[in-house]
Design a protein around this motif. Structure first.
Motif, PDB file in Angstrom:
ATOM      1  N   THR A 125       2.038  -3.979  -8.964  1.00 44.93           N
ATOM      2  CA  THR A 125       3.179  -3.608  -9.803  1.00 44.93           C
ATOM      3  C   THR A 125       3.967  -2.472  -9.157  1.00 44.93           C
ATOM      4  OG1 THR A 125       2.037  -4.281 -11.820  1.00 44.93           O
ATOM      5  CG2 THR A 125       3.868  -2.732 -12.079  1.00 44.93           C
ATOM      6  N   MET A 126       3.252  -1.453  -8.689  1.00 44.34           N
ATOM      7  CA  MET A 126       3.922  -0.320  -8.037  1.00 44.34           C
ATOM      8  C   MET A 126       4.629  -0.756  -6.757  1.00 44.34           C
ATOM      9  SD  MET A 126       1.249   2.779  -8.459  1.00 44.34           S
ATOM     10  CE  MET A 126       1.269   3.812  -9.895  1.00 44.34           C
ATOM     11  N   ALA A 127       4.042  -1.680  -6.022  1.00 43.89           N
ATOM     12  CA  ALA A 127       4.665  -2.200  -4.799  1.00 43.89           C
ATOM     13  C   ALA A 127       5.924  -2.998  -5.147  1.00 43.89           C
ATOM     14  CB  ALA A 127       3.677  -3.052  -4.013  1.00 43.89           C
ATOM     15  N   ASN A 128       5.880  -3.772  -6.232  1.00 47.53           N
ATOM     16  CA  ASN A 128       7.061  -4.535  -6.658  1.00 47.53           C
ATOM     17  C   ASN A 128       8.235  -3.622  -6.994  1.00 47.53           C
ATOM     18  OD1 ASN A 128       5.800  -7.006  -6.329  1.00 47.53           O
ATOM     19  ND2 ASN A 128       5.193  -7.184  -8.468  1.00 47.53           N
ATOM     20  N   TYR A 129       7.946  -2.431  -7.495  1.00 42.94           N
ATOM     21  CA  TYR A 129       9.003  -1.470  -7.814  1.00 42.94           C
ATOM     22  C   TYR A 129       9.374  -0.591  -6.623  1.00 42.94           C
ATOM     23  CZ  TYR A 129       9.147  -2.484 -12.795  1.00 42.94           C
ATOM     24  OH  TYR A 129       9.320  -3.089 -13.998  1.00 42.94           O
ATOM     25  N   GLY A 130       8.636  -0.681  -5.526  1.00 45.86           N
ATOM     26  CA  GLY A 130       8.944   0.113  -4.344  1.00 45.86           C
ATOM     27  C   GLY A 130       8.359   1.511  -4.369  1.00 45.86           C
ATOM     28  N   LEU A 131       7.352   1.725  -5.205  1.00 42.12           N
ATOM     29  CA  LEU A 131       6.709   3.035  -5.272  1.00 42.12           C
ATOM     30  C   LEU A 131       5.618   3.186  -4.216  1.00 42.12           C
ATOM     31  CD1 LEU A 131       6.441   3.246  -9.147  1.00 42.12           C
ATOM     32  CD2 LEU A 131       8.088   4.422  -7.685  1.00 42.12           C
ATOM     33  N   VAL A 132       4.978   2.079  -3.862  1.00 43.83           N
ATOM     34  CA  VAL A 132       3.978   2.060  -2.794  1.00 43.83           C
ATOM     35  C   VAL A 132       4.243   0.864  -1.892  1.00 43.83           C
ATOM     36  CG1 VAL A 132       2.139   3.168  -4.154  1.00 43.83           C
ATOM     37  CG2 VAL A 132       2.273   0.698  -4.080  1.00 43.83           C
ATOM     38  N   LYS A 133       3.722   0.952  -0.690  1.00 42.06           N
ATOM     39  CA  LYS A 133       3.735  -0.175   0.241  1.00 42.06           C
ATOM     40  C   LYS A 133       2.294  -0.546   0.507  1.00 42.06           C
ATOM     41  CE  LYS A 133       7.863   1.150   2.767  1.00 42.06           C
ATOM     42  NZ  LYS A 133       8.392   1.619   4.044  1.00 42.06           N
ATOM     43  N   MET A 134       2.054  -1.828   0.663  1.00 41.51           N
ATOM     44  CA  MET A 134       0.718  -2.295   1.013  1.00 41.51           C
ATOM     45  C   MET A 134       0.780  -2.755   2.463  1.00 41.51           C
ATOM     46  SD  MET A 134      -0.832  -1.617  -1.745  1.00 41.51           S
ATOM     47  CE  MET A 134      -2.417  -2.309  -1.362  1.00 41.51           C
ATOM     48  N   LYS A 135       0.215  -1.952   3.358  1.00 48.73           N
ATOM     49  CA  LYS A 135       0.237  -2.272   4.780  1.00 48.73           C
ATOM     50  C   LYS A 135      -1.046  -2.978   5.164  1.00 48.73           C
ATOM     51  CE  LYS A 135       3.265   1.421   6.266  1.00 48.73           C
ATOM     52  NZ  LYS A 135       3.476   2.488   7.223  1.00 48.73           N
ATOM     53  N   LYS A 136      -0.893  -4.039   5.925  1.00 52.58           N
ATOM     54  CA  LYS A 136      -2.061  -4.777   6.384  1.00 52.58           C
ATOM     55  C   LYS A 136      -2.579  -4.101   7.655  1.00 52.58           C
ATOM     56  CE  LYS A 136      -3.843  -9.328   6.623  1.00 52.58           C
ATOM     57  NZ  LYS A 136      -3.987 -10.227   5.553  1.00 52.58           N
ATOM     58  N   GLN A 137      -3.842  -3.711   7.619  1.00 53.84           N
ATOM     59  CA  GLN A 137      -4.460  -3.046   8.764  1.00 53.84           C
ATOM     60  C   GLN A 137      -5.833  -3.674   8.956  1.00 53.84           C
ATOM     61  OE1 GLN A 137      -4.154   1.182   8.561  1.00 53.84           O
ATOM     62  NE2 GLN A 137      -5.763   1.504  10.054  1.00 53.84           N
ATOM     63  N   ASP A 138      -6.028  -4.279  10.113  1.00 57.67           N
ATOM     64  CA  ASP A 138      -7.241  -5.057  10.368  1.00 57.67           C
ATOM     65  C   ASP A 138      -7.352  -6.119   9.273  1.00 57.67           C
ATOM     66  OD1 ASP A 138      -7.841  -3.524  12.657  1.00 57.67           O
ATOM     67  OD2 ASP A 138      -8.868  -2.030  11.431  1.00 57.67           O
ATOM     68  N   ARG A 139      -8.405  -6.066   8.496  1.00 56.92           N
ATOM     69  CA  ARG A 139      -8.581  -7.051   7.419  1.00 56.92           C
ATOM     70  C   ARG A 139      -8.298  -6.462   6.042  1.00 56.92           C
ATOM     71  NH1 ARG A 139     -14.135 -10.171   8.780  1.00 56.92           N
ATOM     72  NH2 ARG A 139     -13.206 -11.733  10.148  1.00 56.92           N
ATOM     73  N   ALA A 140      -7.885  -5.208   5.998  1.00 51.55           N
ATOM     74  CA  ALA A 140      -7.710  -4.519   4.717  1.00 51.55           C
ATOM     75  C   ALA A 140      -6.237  -4.287   4.405  1.00 51.55           C
ATOM     76  CB  ALA A 140      -8.442  -3.180   4.758  1.00 51.55           C
ATOM     77  N   LEU A 141      -5.945  -4.173   3.112  1.00 47.20           N
ATOM     78  CA  LEU A 141      -4.639  -3.732   2.649  1.00 47.20           C
ATOM     79  C   LEU A 141      -4.738  -2.239   2.383  1.00 47.20           C
ATOM     80  CD1 LEU A 141      -3.517  -6.525   0.169  1.00 47.20           C
ATOM     81  CD2 LEU A 141      -2.520  -5.973   2.380  1.00 47.20           C
ATOM     82  N   VAL A 142      -3.838  -1.483   3.008  1.00 45.30           N
ATOM     83  CA  VAL A 142      -3.856  -0.029   2.887  1.00 45.30           C
ATOM     84  C   VAL A 142      -2.672   0.414   2.031  1.00 45.30           C
ATOM     85  CG1 VAL A 142      -3.774   2.142   4.174  1.00 45.30           C
ATOM     86  CG2 VAL A 142      -4.893   0.133   5.184  1.00 45.30           C
ATOM     87  N   PRO A 143      -2.930   1.079   0.902  1.00 43.87           N
ATOM     88  CA  PRO A 143      -1.827   1.560   0.067  1.00 43.87           C
ATOM     89  C   PRO A 143      -1.219   2.834   0.648  1.00 43.87           C
ATOM     90  CG  PRO A 143      -3.922   2.128  -0.949  1.00 43.87           C
ATOM     91  CD  PRO A 143      -4.233   1.336   0.294  1.00 43.87           C
ATOM     92  N   VAL A 144       0.125   2.886   0.663  1.00 41.01           N
ATOM     93  CA  VAL A 144       0.853   4.061   1.156  1.00 41.01           C
ATOM     94  C   VAL A 144       1.951   4.380   0.149  1.00 41.01           C
ATOM     95  CG1 VAL A 144       2.270   4.985   3.030  1.00 41.01           C
ATOM     96  CG2 VAL A 144       0.408   3.385   3.555  1.00 41.01           C
ATOM     97  N   VAL A 145       2.021   5.614  -0.289  1.00 44.68           N
ATOM     98  CA  VAL A 145       3.055   6.040  -1.242  1.00 44.68           C
ATOM     99  C   VAL A 145       4.383   6.158  -0.499  1.00 44.68           C
ATOM    100  CG1 VAL A 145       3.768   7.845  -2.852  1.00 44.68           C
ATOM    101  CG2 VAL A 145       1.357   7.258  -2.641  1.00 44.68           C
ATOM    102  N   CYS A 146       5.444   5.651  -1.097  1.00 44.99           N
ATOM    103  CA  CYS A 146       6.759   5.593  -0.446  1.00 44.99           C
ATOM    104  C   CYS A 146       7.539   6.902  -0.511  1.00 44.99           C
ATOM    105  CB  CYS A 146       7.591   4.470  -1.050  1.00 44.99           C
ATOM    106  SG  CYS A 146       6.915   2.843  -0.724  1.00 44.99           S
ATOM    107  N   GLY A 147       7.148   7.836  -1.331  1.00 44.86           N
ATOM    108  CA  GLY A 147       7.897   9.080  -1.436  1.00 44.86           C
ATOM    109  C   GLY A 147       7.026  10.231  -1.863  1.00 44.86           C
ATOM    110  N   ASP A 148       7.597  11.428  -1.775  1.00 47.40           N
ATOM    111  CA  ASP A 148       6.879  12.643  -2.148  1.00 47.40           C
ATOM    112  C   ASP A 148       7.262  13.142  -3.536  1.00 47.40           C
ATOM    113  OD1 ASP A 148       5.703  12.966   0.499  1.00 47.40           O
ATOM    114  OD2 ASP A 148       7.728  13.475   1.144  1.00 47.40           O
ATOM    115  N   ARG A 149       8.434  12.704  -3.995  1.00 45.10           N
ATOM    116  CA  ARG A 149       8.970  13.193  -5.247  1.00 45.10           C
ATOM    117  C   ARG A 149       9.765  12.089  -5.922  1.00 45.10           C
ATOM    118  NH1 ARG A 149      13.157  17.629  -4.466  1.00 45.10           N
ATOM    119  NH2 ARG A 149      14.568  16.032  -5.133  1.00 45.10           N
TER     120      ARG A 149
END
Length: 115
Positions: free
Chosen positions: A86-110
Motif C-alpha cells: 500500500t505504501m509503495a502504491n502511494y510512493g511512500l516506499v520503494k521495494m527494491k529487488k536485491q538478490d532474492r529479497a525485496l528490500v523496503p526503502v523509504v522515499c523521503g525524510d519528511r
C-alpha cells in the motif's frame, strides 16, 4: 533532505487536475504534491502512528528484507507485506529487488501535507 509532498482533494478535483495537466492547461510545479489522497481519513489510515513508526524503522535500520523488518518490528510478515505494498502504491516506499529479497526503502525524510 527529500520531502514527500501529499495533497488532499476530492476524487473529482484530482481528476480535473490530471486532465488539465494532460491537456497542457496546467503545468505541474516542483512544489506541487506528487501523492494525492481523497480525504484526511484515508491519509490517516496509511500514515497511522504504527505505519509512521514502521517508516522510521526502515529509515534507521535499513533492513535487507521484509523478513528482517518483520523481526525488527514484531509484525507478521503477511501484514507487513500488505502495508508495504500500500505504501509503495502511494510512493511512500520503494521495494527494491536485491538478490532474492525485496528490500523496503523509504522515499523521503519528511512529509508535507497540502489541503
Amino acid at each position: 533532505m527529500k520531502v514527500i509532498k501529499i495533497g488532499i482533494a476530492s476524487q473529482e478535483e484530482i481528476r480535473k487536475r490530471m486532465f488539465a495537466v494532460a491537456k497542457g492547461e496546467l503545468r505541474v510545479k516542483s512544489s506541487d504534491p506528487k501523492i494525492w489522497f481523497t480525504s484526511m481519513r484515508s491519509l490517516a489510515q496509511v500514515l497511522s502512528d504504527e505505519n509512521r513508526a514502521l517508516l522510521q524503522v526502515i529509515r534507521s535500520s535499513k533492513p535487507v528484507s521484509i523478513t528482517e523488518l518483520a523481526d525488527l518490528t514484531g509484525r507478521k510478515q503477511g501484514n507487513l507485506s500488505r502495508t508495504l505494498k500500500t505504501m509503495a502504491n502511494y510512493g511512500l516506499v520503494k521495494m527494491k529487488k536485491q538478490d532474492r529479497a525485496l528490500v523496503p526503502v523509504v522515499c523521503g525524510d519528511r512529509i508535507e501535507i497540502f489541503v
